[in-house]
Scaffold this motif. Structure first.
Motif, mmCIF file in Angstrom:
data_model
loop_
_atom_site.group_PDB
_atom_site.id
_atom_site.type_symbol
_atom_site.label_atom_id
_atom_site.label_comp_id
_atom_site.label_asym_id
_atom_site.label_seq_id
_atom_site.Cartn_x
_atom_site.Cartn_y
_atom_site.Cartn_z
ATOM 1 N N ALA A 143 0.846 -1.188 0.000
ATOM 2 C CA ALA A 143 0.000 0.000 0.000
ATOM 3 C C ALA A 143 0.885 1.243 0.000
ATOM 4 O O ALA A 143 2.008 1.222 0.522
ATOM 5 C CB ALA A 143 -0.899 0.013 1.228
ATOM 6 N N PRO A 144 0.421 2.349 -0.580
ATOM 7 C CA PRO A 144 1.204 3.582 -0.551
ATOM 8 C C PRO A 144 1.132 4.241 0.819
ATOM 9 O O PRO A 144 0.377 3.807 1.699
ATOM 10 C CB PRO A 144 0.507 4.449 -1.609
ATOM 11 N N CYS A 145 1.893 5.297 0.990
ATOM 12 C CA CYS A 145 1.837 6.069 2.226
ATOM 13 C C CYS A 145 0.461 6.732 2.347
ATOM 14 O O CYS A 145 -0.281 6.870 1.367
ATOM 15 C CB CYS A 145 2.939 7.120 2.259
ATOM 16 N N ASP A 146 0.103 7.156 3.549
ATOM 17 C CA ASP A 146 -1.231 7.719 3.803
ATOM 18 C C ASP A 146 -1.548 8.914 2.908
ATOM 19 O O ASP A 146 -2.698 9.103 2.497
ATOM 20 C CB ASP A 146 -1.361 8.120 5.269
ATOM 21 N N TRP A 148 -5.721 8.465 -3.732
ATOM 22 C CA TRP A 148 -5.594 8.401 -5.183
ATOM 23 C C TRP A 148 -4.956 7.107 -5.696
ATOM 24 O O TRP A 148 -5.115 6.758 -6.858
ATOM 25 C CB TRP A 148 -4.758 9.584 -5.684
ATOM 26 N N ILE A 149 -4.217 6.431 -4.840
ATOM 27 C CA ILE A 149 -3.482 5.236 -5.259
ATOM 28 C C ILE A 149 -3.778 4.102 -4.275
ATOM 29 O O ILE A 149 -3.778 4.309 -3.060
ATOM 30 C CB ILE A 149 -1.964 5.506 -5.304
ATOM 31 N N THR A 150 -4.029 2.901 -4.807
ATOM 32 C CA THR A 150 -4.311 1.765 -3.934
ATOM 33 C C THR A 150 -3.106 0.862 -3.719
ATOM 34 O O THR A 150 -3.008 0.196 -2.690
ATOM 35 C CB THR A 150 -5.450 0.907 -4.509
ATOM 36 N N ARG A 151 -2.187 0.833 -4.689
ATOM 37 C CA ARG A 151 -1.098 -0.134 -4.606
ATOM 38 C C ARG A 151 0.097 0.346 -5.414
ATOM 39 O O ARG A 151 -0.055 0.911 -6.512
ATOM 40 C CB ARG A 151 -1.559 -1.482 -5.159
#
Length: 319
Positions: free
Chosen positions: A19-22, A27-30
């Motif tokens: 997972a991306p940073c908080d 906008w991004i899931t992975r």
């Protein structure tokens, strides 16, 4: 065929993904990085299937893809190419003509709506040859592959933070994330009840989902069921979830019809074949599903990954 970014216990290559940073999560899931080495002259004929737009920074050998615009060929080389993949309504056939390295950015539903791109519906089953943030065909140098997979992924994430800060896109509506959760956790649920529980008309839901997903809610859930089934057959899904995934279908012939329609294959062929590119895509999606099922908590090692094949510098609790 060997991978330096993880593999299944059977040795099939996988992406190192998390997972991306908080800051990026709306906008991004992975995020993922993949490095696959092939013997000289070896190619991979396979495919991919994404529900939302995916940005892939590809480095290495030539690629070809069967898109809505016909057969397209891409030559990344060492400098790489930025390729923006629209959502798929069927498996997109891909061929990797040799060894490759990829940075993968899976966008959240609605995650690209503020980037002044063609409508999501216009990008269905297409590949646009540019980075959606700066329209450049060549990736920023921050995405250039590194031997250390964790450092490579962190460099990519840092660059994405810079790109999003400059673009300042509007945060996607919460309804989009809620519908994604439904597709990941209960894709056999009633769409009418989902809309009713949120105090909106089904027609309103249809309009919102089509704008941000490019397809109807009904098709999105049908597609989600097929992708879960494909992941189970490729052994990159939670083993305990497979019986429930099968119960979403009336019988085996129903499963076969759906996989033929959406992935142009049968359950038996999926189980018998290697399908390395499709497996990588499905594994990233299932990692997202496990994260959602866990309520967004920190990730534990996924059971379908070989712990002995993980990148050495990676903290095992993150992989």
């Amino acid at each position: 065929m060997t991978s330096t970014t993880g593999s299944t216990p059977g040795g099939m290559p996988l992406a190192y993904n998390r997972a991306p940073c908080d800051t990026l999560k709306p906008w991004i899931t992975r995020l993922g990085v993949t490095s696959v080495n092939l013997p000289e002259g070896k190619t991979i004929e396979c495919g991919t299937f994404g529900e939302q737009p995916i940005l892939r920074m590809i480095f290495g050998s030539q690629w070809s893809a069967h898109t809505a615009e016909g057969l397209q060929t891409f030559s990344p080389g060492e400098r790489g190419l930025a390729l923006y993949f629209g959502p798929c309504t069927k498996m997109m056939r891909l061929t990797a003509h040799g060894s490759f390295k990829v940075v993968t950015v899976n966008f959240a539903p609605g995650g690209t709506l503020g980037l002044d791109l063609p409508s999501v519906e216009e990008t269905i089953d297409r590949i646009l040859p540019f980075d959606p943030f700066d329209r450049a065909a060549r990736p920023h140098e921050a995405y250039i592959p590194r031997d250390d997979a964790k450092a490579w992924l962190e460099a990519a994430e840092t660059q994405l933070l810079t790109s999003f800060s400059a673009a300042s896109p509007k945060r996607p509506h919460d309804l989009l994330a809620e519908f994604e959760r439904l597709c990941l956790t209960d894709p056999g649920a009633s769409i009418a009840e989902f809309a009713h529980d949120r105090g909106i008309a089904r027609r309103t839901l249809e309009r919102v989902i089509r704008k941000s997903w490019g397809v109807t809610p009904h098709f999105a859930m049908r597609r989600a069921r097929a992708l879960d089934m494909a992941a189970a057959l490729l052994e990159v899904a939670l083993e305990e979830d497979e019986p429930e995934m099968r119960l979403r279908y009336f019988d085996q012939s129903h499963v076969t019809r759906e996989l033929r329609s959406l992935l142009d294959t049968t359950p038996g062929r999926l189980q018998r074949g290697s399908h390395p590119l499709l497996r990588i895509t499905m594994e990233i999606r299932q990692s997202r599903r496990v994260e959602v099922l866990a309520g967004g908590t920190s990730e534990n090692p996924r059971p379908w990954r070989d712990p002995n094949a993980e990148p050495r510098s990676v903290n095992r609790t993150e992989s």
